[in-house]
Design an enzyme around this catalytic site. Sequence first.
Site, PDB file in Angstrom:
ATOM      1  N   ASP A 199      27.317   2.689 -29.788  1.00 50.04           N
ATOM      2  CA  ASP A 199      28.212   1.845 -29.000  1.00 50.04           C
ATOM      3  C   ASP A 199      29.073   2.737 -28.116  1.00 50.04           C
ATOM      4  O   ASP A 199      28.916   3.964 -28.121  1.00 50.04           O
ATOM      5  CB  ASP A 199      29.062   0.942 -29.911  1.00 50.04           C
ATOM      6  CG  ASP A 199      29.278  -0.427 -29.269  1.00 50.04           C
ATOM      7  OD1 ASP A 199      29.809  -0.460 -28.147  1.00 50.04           O
ATOM      8  OD2 ASP A 199      28.906  -1.448 -29.872  1.00 50.04           O
ATOM      9  N   HIS A 269      27.488  -1.350 -23.693  1.00 55.37           N
ATOM     10  CA  HIS A 269      27.864  -0.645 -24.928  1.00 55.37           C
ATOM     11  C   HIS A 269      27.206   0.732 -24.992  1.00 55.37           C
ATOM     12  O   HIS A 269      26.736   1.155 -26.040  1.00 55.37           O
ATOM     13  CB  HIS A 269      27.498  -1.493 -26.160  1.00 55.37           C
ATOM     14  CG  HIS A 269      28.341  -2.726 -26.291  1.00 55.37           C
ATOM     15  ND1 HIS A 269      29.647  -2.677 -26.729  1.00 55.37           N
ATOM     16  CD2 HIS A 269      28.097  -4.021 -26.024  1.00 55.37           C
ATOM     17  CE1 HIS A 269      30.153  -3.913 -26.729  1.00 55.37           C
ATOM     18  NE2 HIS A 269      29.243  -4.744 -26.303  1.00 55.37           N
ATOM     19  N   GLU A 333      27.139  -8.457 -23.977  1.00 54.34           N
ATOM     20  CA  GLU A 333      28.362  -8.038 -23.292  1.00 54.34           C
ATOM     21  C   GLU A 333      28.130  -6.902 -22.292  1.00 54.34           C
ATOM     22  O   GLU A 333      28.717  -5.824 -22.404  1.00 54.34           O
ATOM     23  CB  GLU A 333      29.408  -7.602 -24.331  1.00 54.34           C
ATOM     24  CG  GLU A 333      29.793  -8.726 -25.274  1.00 54.34           C
ATOM     25  CD  GLU A 333      30.788  -8.297 -26.344  1.00 54.34           C
ATOM     26  OE1 GLU A 333      31.672  -9.093 -26.666  1.00 54.34           O
ATOM     27  OE2 GLU A 333      30.669  -7.162 -26.866  1.00 54.34           O
ATOM     28  N   TRP A 405      25.022 -15.212 -31.541  1.00 52.30           N
ATOM     29  CA  TRP A 405      26.345 -14.851 -32.078  1.00 52.30           C
ATOM     30  C   TRP A 405      27.466 -15.663 -31.437  1.00 52.30           C
ATOM     31  O   TRP A 405      28.488 -15.905 -32.055  1.00 52.30           O
ATOM     32  CB  TRP A 405      26.599 -13.348 -31.941  1.00 52.30           C
ATOM     33  CG  TRP A 405      26.865 -12.845 -30.551  1.00 52.30           C
ATOM     34  CD1 TRP A 405      25.945 -12.529 -29.609  1.00 52.30           C
ATOM     35  CD2 TRP A 405      28.140 -12.584 -29.966  1.00 52.30           C
ATOM     36  NE1 TRP A 405      26.560 -12.077 -28.465  1.00 52.30           N
ATOM     37  CE2 TRP A 405      27.907 -12.097 -28.657  1.00 52.30           C
ATOM     38  CE3 TRP A 405      29.462 -12.692 -30.417  1.00 52.30           C
ATOM     39  CZ2 TRP A 405      28.937 -11.736 -27.795  1.00 52.30           C
ATOM     40  CZ3 TRP A 405      30.488 -12.330 -29.562  1.00 52.30           C
ATOM     41  CH2 TRP A 405      30.232 -11.858 -28.269  1.00 52.30           C
ATOM     42  N   TYR A 430      31.248 -13.978 -38.899  1.00 53.83           N
ATOM     43  CA  TYR A 430      31.830 -12.700 -38.478  1.00 53.83           C
ATOM     44  C   TYR A 430      32.835 -12.258 -39.547  1.00 53.83           C
ATOM     45  O   TYR A 430      33.951 -12.750 -39.622  1.00 53.83           O
ATOM     46  CB  TYR A 430      32.461 -12.824 -37.078  1.00 53.83           C
ATOM     47  CG  TYR A 430      31.484 -12.406 -35.994  1.00 53.83           C
ATOM     48  CD1 TYR A 430      30.137 -12.762 -36.081  1.00 53.83           C
ATOM     49  CD2 TYR A 430      31.884 -11.627 -34.914  1.00 53.83           C
ATOM     50  CE1 TYR A 430      29.220 -12.357 -35.111  1.00 53.83           C
ATOM     51  CE2 TYR A 430      30.974 -11.226 -33.938  1.00 53.83           C
ATOM     52  CZ  TYR A 430      29.646 -11.601 -34.046  1.00 53.83           C
ATOM     53  OH  TYR A 430      28.741 -11.201 -33.087  1.00 53.83           O
ATOM     54  N   TRP A 481      31.872  -5.911 -37.563  1.00 55.33           N
ATOM     55  CA  TRP A 481      32.283  -4.970 -36.511  1.00 55.33           C
ATOM     56  C   TRP A 481      33.500  -4.229 -37.024  1.00 55.33           C
ATOM     57  O   TRP A 481      34.381  -4.824 -37.663  1.00 55.33           O
ATOM     58  CB  TRP A 481      32.602  -5.743 -35.227  1.00 55.33           C
ATOM     59  CG  TRP A 481      31.429  -6.563 -34.769  1.00 55.33           C
ATOM     60  CD1 TRP A 481      31.240  -7.892 -34.935  1.00 55.33           C
ATOM     61  CD2 TRP A 481      30.263  -6.065 -34.097  1.00 55.33           C
ATOM     62  NE1 TRP A 481      30.030  -8.262 -34.405  1.00 55.33           N
ATOM     63  CE2 TRP A 481      29.413  -7.174 -33.876  1.00 55.33           C
ATOM     64  CE3 TRP A 481      29.862  -4.808 -33.652  1.00 55.33           C
ATOM     65  CZ2 TRP A 481      28.177  -7.049 -33.242  1.00 55.33           C
ATOM     66  CZ3 TRP A 481      28.637  -4.688 -33.005  1.00 55.33           C
ATOM     67  CH2 TRP A 481      27.814  -5.793 -32.802  1.00 55.33           C
ATOM     68  N   THR A 482      33.583  -2.922 -36.724  1.00 57.97           N
ATOM     69  CA  THR A 482      34.533  -2.109 -37.480  1.00 57.97           C
ATOM     70  C   THR A 482      35.671  -1.512 -36.637  1.00 57.97           C
ATOM     71  O   THR A 482      36.225  -0.482 -37.008  1.00 57.97           O
ATOM     72  CB  THR A 482      33.776  -0.966 -38.204  1.00 57.97           C
ATOM     73  OG1 THR A 482      33.070  -0.212 -37.220  1.00 57.97           O
ATOM     74  CG2 THR A 482      32.819  -1.500 -39.235  1.00 57.97           C
ATOM     75  N   GLU A 483      36.030  -2.166 -35.552  1.00 56.06           N
ATOM     76  CA  GLU A 483      37.159  -1.641 -34.772  1.00 56.06           C
ATOM     77  C   GLU A 483      38.382  -1.404 -35.661  1.00 56.06           C
ATOM     78  O   GLU A 483      39.086  -0.406 -35.531  1.00 56.06           O
ATOM     79  CB  GLU A 483      37.551  -2.618 -33.664  1.00 56.06           C
ATOM     80  CG  GLU A 483      36.604  -2.686 -32.492  1.00 56.06           C
ATOM     81  CD  GLU A 483      35.550  -3.771 -32.659  1.00 56.06           C
ATOM     82  OE1 GLU A 483      35.226  -4.159 -33.811  1.00 56.06           O
ATOM     83  OE2 GLU A 483      35.025  -4.235 -31.623  1.00 56.06           O
TER      84      GLU A 483
HETATM   85  C1  ACM Z   1      28.636  -9.176 -30.393  1.00 53.30           C
HETATM   86  O1  ACM Z   1      29.441  -9.598 -31.235  1.00 53.30           O
HETATM   87  N1  ACM Z   1      29.050  -8.580 -29.277  1.00 53.30           N
HETATM   88  C2  ACM Z   1      27.213  -9.333 -30.578  1.00 53.30           C
END
Ligand code: ACM
Length: 775
Positions: A199, A269, A333, A405, A430, A481-483
């Site tokens: 990413d 990304h 995105e 998603w 999520y 997702w690990t932000e």
């Molecule tokens: C995503 O959550 N951008 C796939």
Amino acid sequence: MKLFAKTAVFIATLLCTIVPKLQAQSANFHIVPLPKVVRSTQTGDFTLNARTLICYPQGNKQLKQQATMLANYIKQATGLQLSTTTLAAQRNCIKLSSVLRHTNPEAYTIRVNSDMVFVDGASAAGCFYGVQTLRKALPTGVAQQVLIPATEVNDWPRFSYRGAHLDVARHFVTADSVRRFIDMLALHNINRFHWHLTDDQGWRIEIKKYPLLTKIGARRAQTVIGHNSGQYDGTPYGGYYTQKDIKDIVRYAAERHITIIPEIDMPGHMQAALAAYPELGCTGGPYQVWQQWGVTDSVLCVGNDKTLHFIDDVLNEVVALFPSEYIHIGGDECPKTMWKRCPKCQARIAAEHLQTDGRHTAEERLQSFLIRHAEQHLNQLGRQMIGWDETLEGGLAPNATVMSWRGEGGGIEAARLKHKVIMTPNTYLYFDYYQSADKAHEPEAIGGYLPLQHVYSYEPVPRSLAPDEQRYIIGAQANLWTEYIKTFKQVEYMELPRLAALSEVLWCDTGQKDYGQFVTRLQRLIDTYRLQGYNFAKVIYNVGVTLATDTTNHCIRATLSTIDNAPIHYTLDGTMPTTASPCYAEPLRISAPCQLRAAAFRPWGATHEVQRTFNFNKATACPITLLQQPHPKQVYGGATLLVDGLTASDTNYASGRWIGFCGNDLEAVIDLGSVMPISRASINTCVEKGYWLFDARRFEVSASADGHTFAPLAAEDYPALTEQSPNQINTHTLQFATTAARYVKVKVVSEHTIPAWHPGHGNPGFVFVDEIAVF
Ligand code: ACM
Ligand code: ZN
């Protein structure tokens, strides 16, 4: 009351310390996920003890591994050290085999009699799920022997794709942690691990032909603090997996019947890759490995042939490492800003005749061009492609599988086009969203609100699809997702116990699902979590508060509950509840301002207390009628939550404390019960611009004595939000000359056209409102 409270704790202590020890000797096949059939038989109970053997067929490497795993599981759960053997024992033996005839290769049976426990799979994978079921059926706690009741289990999964995703780009976890993650998946019968390896913030997979991807791209100079605060931590951050690490992990997963699906996210990304190879971007750079969160404009240049070679080369190495039939190429995105200005990208658009048409822009079709290129290359290598639902936008690649998603819309569209679909809607799956509405007691998360029950309620096959379209939904997946997830301990926390809910969504038939029973079964799975030292979220043990507005008696009824009927103590004067506080026995009737605080008390300690502050005004607990409807997905408790005495106190719009309107406005009439003087009204709105939640544009109050003819009392207009307007709760108050009224009408006008500076410009925005107050 005090005496009763103490007695209750004493009884609870007794229940928790004595009874479970007696029960702990016996296995119970009502596990998570619940098997299709669990039937008691008359064949005699089996006694597991230190002399029990685990048998597997001679020469069967997979079942040999499973026999060893089962011995380890039993050792962990009970302390009993069992031996494995290929000898055909006739007594005191757990026999593993994979000869079951069944149409589903992941099916298995378990048959228990006084001499033997037979675990038979329709394949090695089926046997593995039988082993998992047996493992989860066992009580935990050191024992000399364990009774396994005479039972027959017949079981198979509902979906063939049962997935969990982990982003290791935003925050990296070690290879050992990845293996621990795989163990967690195996415990929940998950069979696909979607590994998000690249990413903007980091490239985490060694690619021999492009060494700078990890030399430069795996490391960012620093990381933004919090939610893009503009402040940075000044600390370099990085990590990657060597190809050897990856081979080991792939093998480890395969032994647990988990296929790893790697994701190389393109053409967006990709900023970490551009930092390493700037010539692959439209401007030529320089680029940095991104230090903040969000969606960057720096994406691959599709006009450059080098980009296409880069993709082919990277995919060649990826395919060599991962035997999975499916390879994920992302596609989500990807801003088209740079492509619009880039001569190379525009030349590609011209050369490939990718004109804007009625459905797609030229740049969307350029994205499709790249995704189709990747698909073709994968197909040539004998593999299939998965992409996020954005890959529909420029026209779907011919054989692509779609991962939906942004809700289920993309999945529905793809299924209608006869493409396979994996459902991962952010509203249900999520796992980076908060698990509790009480953010103050939760680690920082990306936002949202996804409690266990909501995950459990998910149905992956949309009813709007015809039966012949429904079969394209091959399964579902939770994404992490690990932000905001900096450590693997926190990965565990976000996954557990929501992964348990997901496992029933994916494994059980719809008719088998029952949240109340699931939660009971979950408590035994949590014993295994404790055994493994997993850092699971404890919110399910908190006191649940259900409020009902009694508009006849003008009061709020608060029902308190726990999943295990643990004793609850509460106070109404704002003091901290202790075991000496009143013990909850029946719904509380709240008719005056107060602060309710309640906690559950178990032998192992008290839970985080829940708090509710009730304010009373003339509108509280009065009948309320909505004249315009909220957005169907943002109804929560419905109109009465606007007069339930509770004022939403944070901007977690999905907490259930707000109600949302889009296109429509809030327009409500409140019946105060009798004519009375009023001189002021107020309303709160929740602004979260990133989620399209805008402030009110107008607030109006009118009043009536008869409920038919309303006279305006006051109104105020508010300016549109600017890019700089803060995300916060806004209170709007209107003061007016004292008026006698019984019916009060309030209108809160939403943002009907999102301003030009916002990505949603031109669309209607939401207005989220709470607590109408009338004085
Ligand atoms: C995503 O959550 N951008 C796939
Ligand atoms: Zn370009």
